[in-house]
Scaffold this active site. Structure first.
Site, mmCIF file in Angstrom:
data_model
loop_
_atom_site.group_PDB
_atom_site.id
_atom_site.type_symbol
_atom_site.label_atom_id
_atom_site.label_comp_id
_atom_site.label_asym_id
_atom_site.label_seq_id
_atom_site.Cartn_x
_atom_site.Cartn_y
_atom_site.Cartn_z
ATOM 1 N N ASN A 1 -6.527 -5.386 -4.963
ATOM 2 C CA ASN A 1 -7.612 -5.019 -4.264
ATOM 3 C C ASN A 1 -7.497 -3.247 -4.209
ATOM 4 O O ASN A 1 -8.578 -2.589 -4.280
ATOM 5 C CB ASN A 1 -7.514 -5.065 -2.670
ATOM 6 C CG ASN A 1 -8.520 -4.273 -1.977
ATOM 7 O OD1 ASN A 1 -9.593 -4.825 -1.992
ATOM 8 N ND2 ASN A 1 -8.092 -3.668 -0.958
ATOM 9 N N THR B 1 -18.685 4.778 1.700
ATOM 10 C CA THR B 1 -20.126 4.892 1.272
ATOM 11 C C THR B 1 -20.754 5.337 2.086
ATOM 12 O O THR B 1 -21.911 5.722 1.874
ATOM 13 C CB THR B 1 -20.258 3.302 1.048
ATOM 14 O OG1 THR B 1 -19.759 2.492 1.927
ATOM 15 C CG2 THR B 1 -19.565 2.832 -0.277
ATOM 16 N N TYR C 1 -13.938 4.839 -13.535
ATOM 17 C CA TYR C 1 -14.066 3.785 -12.538
ATOM 18 C C TYR C 1 -14.678 2.378 -13.419
ATOM 19 O O TYR C 1 -14.359 1.426 -13.278
ATOM 20 C CB TYR C 1 -14.746 4.118 -11.444
ATOM 21 C CG TYR C 1 -14.971 3.158 -10.296
ATOM 22 C CD1 TYR C 1 -13.859 2.800 -9.422
ATOM 23 C CD2 TYR C 1 -16.171 2.335 -9.938
ATOM 24 C CE1 TYR C 1 -14.021 1.941 -8.381
ATOM 25 C CE2 TYR C 1 -16.181 1.405 -9.165
ATOM 26 C CZ TYR C 1 -15.020 1.306 -8.201
ATOM 27 O OH TYR C 1 -15.354 0.178 -7.159
ATOM 28 N N ASP D 1 0.983 -1.254 -0.104
ATOM 29 C CA ASP D 1 0.049 -0.105 -0.141
ATOM 30 C C ASP D 1 0.753 1.083 0.193
ATOM 31 O O ASP D 1 2.179 1.107 0.490
ATOM 32 C CB ASP D 1 -1.193 0.095 1.128
ATOM 33 C CG ASP D 1 -2.394 0.651 0.765
ATOM 34 O OD1 ASP D 1 -2.144 1.919 0.677
ATOM 35 O OD2 ASP D 1 -3.251 0.280 1.052
ATOM 36 N N LYS E 1 -13.452 -1.114 -14.001
ATOM 37 C CA LYS E 1 -13.861 -2.326 -13.608
ATOM 38 C C LYS E 1 -14.372 -3.290 -14.671
ATOM 39 O O LYS E 1 -14.147 -4.362 -14.476
ATOM 40 C CB LYS E 1 -14.700 -1.878 -12.639
ATOM 41 C CG LYS E 1 -14.290 -1.041 -11.512
ATOM 42 C CD LYS E 1 -13.310 -1.899 -10.842
ATOM 43 C CE LYS E 1 -12.893 -1.197 -9.408
ATOM 44 N NZ LYS E 1 -11.660 -1.970 -8.560
ATOM 45 N N THR F 1 -18.377 1.244 4.218
ATOM 46 C CA THR F 1 -16.841 1.804 4.443
ATOM 47 C C THR F 1 -17.112 3.297 4.647
ATOM 48 O O THR F 1 -18.074 3.872 4.731
ATOM 49 C CB THR F 1 -15.907 1.546 3.179
ATOM 50 O OG1 THR F 1 -16.597 2.560 1.864
ATOM 51 C CG2 THR F 1 -16.039 0.299 2.454
#
Length: 245
Positions: free
Chosen positions: A89, A192, A154, A38, A158, A189
């Site tokens: 991820n 959201t 996005y 990360d 995706k 999360t």
């Protein structure tokens, strides 16, 4: 701790927080050794300390940088041995209508969400071969199954991840490596929970709530395990029934 993943070595990109961190916790709890990659150094180091240095290692990883991917894989092998699993991820989103979308913002989303998956699979492949095979899980989205306005980059990325997964599954199968994609819907999360649009979206799906990160982790662990040994090149949707509407 159980031994479901005894001997497993899994690299998770974007693993320092959110769903990636839950995947790391779930894997370690079941006996895996996990490498968190990360750009969030403090969060990554704190999570690695929480999980213990015998089971978890943090490595800096900008998924758009091929050399950093190579370094992350090398450090994983030095610490724990060849990879048996990879979870792509890491991801970002940029909102706004196409008319005002800046090219640089669009390209940044593509670089992280799509190119980052390509670089991850490419870097992990030799290590997975050395392990004798394994499993790659690419995190896509329901936005890789259907489309939404205001998040063009996005959606493009995706959908691409979904196709890349199928192509890689065909290429990697002779090496005993399976590749599948996971397509979460609205998940609880920080991002959201602050979005009124996300809150409204779940009201009309058959399971009228947001998903929990642990529910995505359950699917990720299934796909990394031998329990899913006949699954490759497929998409696994976990969305409370959103795309069934």
């Amino acid at each position: 701790m159980n031994d479901r993943f005894e001997g497993a070595v899994v690299l998770i990109s974007g693993g320092a927080r959110g769903m990636g961190a839950e995947h790391a916790r779930g894997l370690v709890a079941e006996g895996a050794r996990v490498v968190i990659g990360d750009v969030l150094e403090t969060a990554g180091e704190e999570l690695a300390a929480e999980l213990g240095d015998k089971h978890c290692l943090y490595v800096p990883l900008d998924v758009t940088d091929e050399r950093q991917w190579q370094t992350a894989v090398a450090r994983a092998e030095d610490a724990f041995g060849p990879l048996t699993g990879l979870v792509n991820n890491a991801g970002i989103v940029h909102t706004g209508p196409i008319e005002t979308l800046d090219e640089a913002d669009y390209r940044r989303v593509i670089d992280v969400d799509q190119v980052g998956v390509f670089l991850g699979m490419k870097a992990a492949l030799p290590s997975l071969r050395r392990a004798g095979g394994g499993s790659i899980v690419n995190i896509s989205s329901v936005a890789g199954i259907i489309a939404f306005p205001g998040i063009l980059g996005y959606v493009a990325a995706k959908w691409a991840v979904r196709g890349m997964t199928k192509a890689a599954a065909q290429e990697f199968a002779p090496h005993g490596i399976r590749v599948n994609s996971v397509h979460p819907g609205v998940i609880e999360t920080d991002m959201t929970s602050a979005s009124a649009q996300s809150g409204q979206a779940v009201l009309h799906q058959p399971i009228a709530r947001a998903g929990r990160p642990q529910e995505i982790t359950g699917m990720v662990l299934y796909l990394l395990s031998d329990e899913s040994s006949f699954a490759t090149g497929s998409e696994f949707v976990i969305d409370g029934g959103f795309v069934s509407q």
